[in-house]
Design a protein around this motif. Structure first.
Motif, short mmCIF file in Angstrom:
data_model
loop_
_atom_site.label_atom_id
_atom_site.label_comp_id
_atom_site.label_asym_id
_atom_site.label_seq_id
_atom_site.Cartn_x
_atom_site.Cartn_y
_atom_site.Cartn_z
N GLN A 179 -8.38 138.96 102.70
CA GLN A 179 -8.73 139.75 101.37
C GLN A 179 -9.98 140.78 101.51
O GLN A 179 -10.13 141.67 100.87
N ALA A 180 -10.77 140.13 102.51
CA ALA A 180 -12.04 140.56 102.80
C ALA A 180 -11.68 142.02 103.63
O ALA A 180 -12.75 142.88 103.48
N VAL A 181 -10.70 142.17 104.08
CA VAL A 181 -10.31 143.31 105.04
C VAL A 181 -10.63 144.56 104.17
O VAL A 181 -11.26 145.61 104.85
N VAL A 182 -9.73 144.80 103.33
CA VAL A 182 -9.52 145.95 102.40
C VAL A 182 -11.27 146.58 102.05
O VAL A 182 -11.50 147.58 101.99
N PRO A 183 -11.88 145.73 101.44
CA PRO A 183 -13.12 145.99 101.00
C PRO A 183 -14.13 146.47 101.98
O PRO A 183 -14.88 147.48 101.89
N ILE A 184 -14.12 145.45 103.26
CA ILE A 184 -14.90 146.10 104.41
C ILE A 184 -14.30 147.48 104.79
O ILE A 184 -15.33 148.03 105.23
N GLU A 185 -13.11 147.82 104.95
CA GLU A 185 -12.54 149.04 105.53
C GLU A 185 -13.20 150.23 104.36
O GLU A 185 -13.58 151.22 105.04
N LYS A 186 -13.31 149.94 103.09
CA LYS A 186 -13.58 151.00 102.09
C LYS A 186 -15.07 151.20 102.33
O LYS A 186 -15.69 152.26 102.33
N LEU A 187 -15.98 150.21 102.73
CA LEU A 187 -17.31 150.34 102.69
C LEU A 187 -17.53 150.95 104.20
O LEU A 187 -18.47 151.73 104.24
N ALA A 188 -16.70 150.65 105.19
CA ALA A 188 -16.89 151.42 106.55
C ALA A 188 -16.63 152.99 106.50
O ALA A 188 -17.30 153.81 107.12
N GLY A 189 -15.75 153.46 105.49
CA GLY A 189 -15.40 154.62 105.30
C GLY A 189 -16.33 155.37 104.33
O GLY A 189 -16.76 156.66 104.76
N GLN A 190 -17.23 154.53 103.51
CA GLN A 190 -18.36 155.15 102.79
C GLN A 190 -19.44 155.51 103.72
O GLN A 190 -20.08 156.55 103.40
N ASN A 191 -19.55 154.42 104.65
CA ASN A 191 -20.99 154.74 105.66
C ASN A 191 -20.56 154.56 107.10
O ASN A 191 -20.86 153.33 107.33
N PRO A 192 -19.86 155.33 107.67
CA PRO A 192 -19.15 155.34 108.75
C PRO A 192 -20.05 155.25 110.00
O PRO A 192 -20.88 155.89 110.14
N ARG A 193 -19.95 154.39 110.84
CA ARG A 193 -20.43 154.37 112.19
C ARG A 193 -19.21 154.45 113.04
O ARG A 193 -18.85 153.42 113.74
N ARG A 194 -18.87 155.64 113.12
CA ARG A 194 -17.22 155.68 113.62
C ARG A 194 -17.55 155.29 115.37
O ARG A 194 -18.11 155.68 115.91
N ALA A 195 -16.23 154.89 115.63
CA ALA A 195 -15.98 154.76 117.18
C ALA A 195 -16.05 156.00 117.76
O ALA A 195 -15.55 157.19 117.16
N PRO A 196 -16.62 156.18 119.08
CA PRO A 196 -16.37 157.46 119.76
C PRO A 196 -15.25 158.04 119.87
O PRO A 196 -14.39 157.46 120.38
#
Length: 326
Positions: A247-264
């Motif tokens: 269940q933690a995957v979805v909120p972590i993904e959302k937080l990553a989208g709001q503050n991305p440190r995207r892969a190259p």
């Protein structure tokens, strides 16, 4: 068709952008055997561990630890395997549905091989007791065993006590319902068993548990969960550790989208130290390293700088053409 627990477990993974946002190079929630430092030892689990260790030393009860899939039975089983319990010799084994009493005894003999002839298991167990060593048979996934095998195992335990005056202690890790099954197929009463459910995580333990798993996997950043998200996770999972990670995957993904440190990527190169741009391999191409533009350098698309010397040939042609027009 319903998903099997194994299929559900395999799907607990974060996307590359989410991993990058946390500074991770590996999946933090993979269904692998956790090293001791990766286990989240909350107070209730520590108390249960101490209680079980006490019973192993001083009690003659049949010990049963129950829990649903993903509750942490195997993790707890492996934790106890690493414990040093005074005057106690542990014989842990993970069983399969096809195992019989004979096969369980053979696995016990492997643990006792250094104690004497493995073909005389009963005598070896008796000899260990003479040296003030309590033998403990620990079985993980005990719910996999057939009722017949469980019956024979309990009879064998009683036979050792009656004929050899040898006390074999048994600790079973199983899905819920094992204690009821034992009562149904044997003469044991409830008072002759110690039955305990693995403690679930409460609201206050969910975030520390997730953060502990992320840190153990090497995370350099931690997600921040609001109270509403934590409450929703607890309501959906009832404190089951495996379900919490899912269940933690979805909120972590959302937080990553709001503050991305995207892969190259080719469209999103990552600027590293020393002015290096990293572009990963795509479509069979090798990764390339490019120097970032120096502010004082001349861009390759900029016009040629004016220098001394004869003008280019193209300039001379234009001048001749203009003279003819005159």
């Amino acid at each position: 068709m319903a998903k099997t627990p194994q299929q559900a477990t395999q799907q607990i993974s974060l996307s590359p952008p989410a991993l990058a946002s946390l500074g991770l190079e590996q999946q933090p929630f993979t269904p692998s055997i956790l090293p001791p430092e990766a286990v989240y030892n909350h107070a209730s689990l520590t108390q249960l561990k101490d209680t079980v260790k006490h019973h192993l030393q001083f009690s003659e009860l049949l010990l049963i630890i129950e829990g649903n899939f993903g509750s942490g039975k195997t993790t707890f089983f492996r934790q106890l395997m690493q414990e040093e319990i005074p005057n106690t010799f542990l014989m842990p084994q993970q069983v399969e549905a096809t195992d019989t009493l004979v096969q369980i005894q053979q696995k016990m003999s492997i643990h006792l091989r250094e104690q004497g002839d493995a073909n005389h298991l009963d005598d070896n167990l008796k000899n260990m007791q003479r040296f003030d060593q309590t033998q403990v048979l620990m079985i993980d996934d005990a719910h996999m065993l057939s009722d017949t095998t469980l019956q024979e195992l309990i009879r064998y335990r009683q036979q050792l006590l009656n004929e050899k005056e040898c006390s074999l202690k048994i600790l079973l890790f199983a899905n819920k319902g094992m204690a009821a099954t034992i009562k149904h197929i044997s003469d044991l009463e409830q008072s002759e068993m110690f039955v305990q459910d693995l403690p679930a995580l409460n609201n206050k333990q969910i975030v520390p548990f997730i953060q502990h798993r992320l840190l153990s996997a090497g995370a350099s950043q931690q997600p921040s969960f609001d109270d509403r998200t934590v409450e929703a996770i607890h309501k959906r999972t009832t404190g089951n550790p495996l379900q919490i990670t899912a269940q933690a995957v979805v909120p972590i993904e959302k937080l990553a989208g709001q503050n991305p440190r995207r892969a190259p990527t080719l469209n999103n190169p990552v600027l590293l130290g020393g002015g290096l741009l990293v572009v990963p391999a795509v479509a069979g191409c090798h990764p390339s390293l490019f120097r970032s533009p120096d502010p004082g350098a001349v861009s390759p698309r900029a016009p040629h700088p004016v220098t001394a010397g004869p003008p280019p040939a193209s300039h001379r042609i234009r001048r001749r053409h203009s003279r003819r027009l005159r």
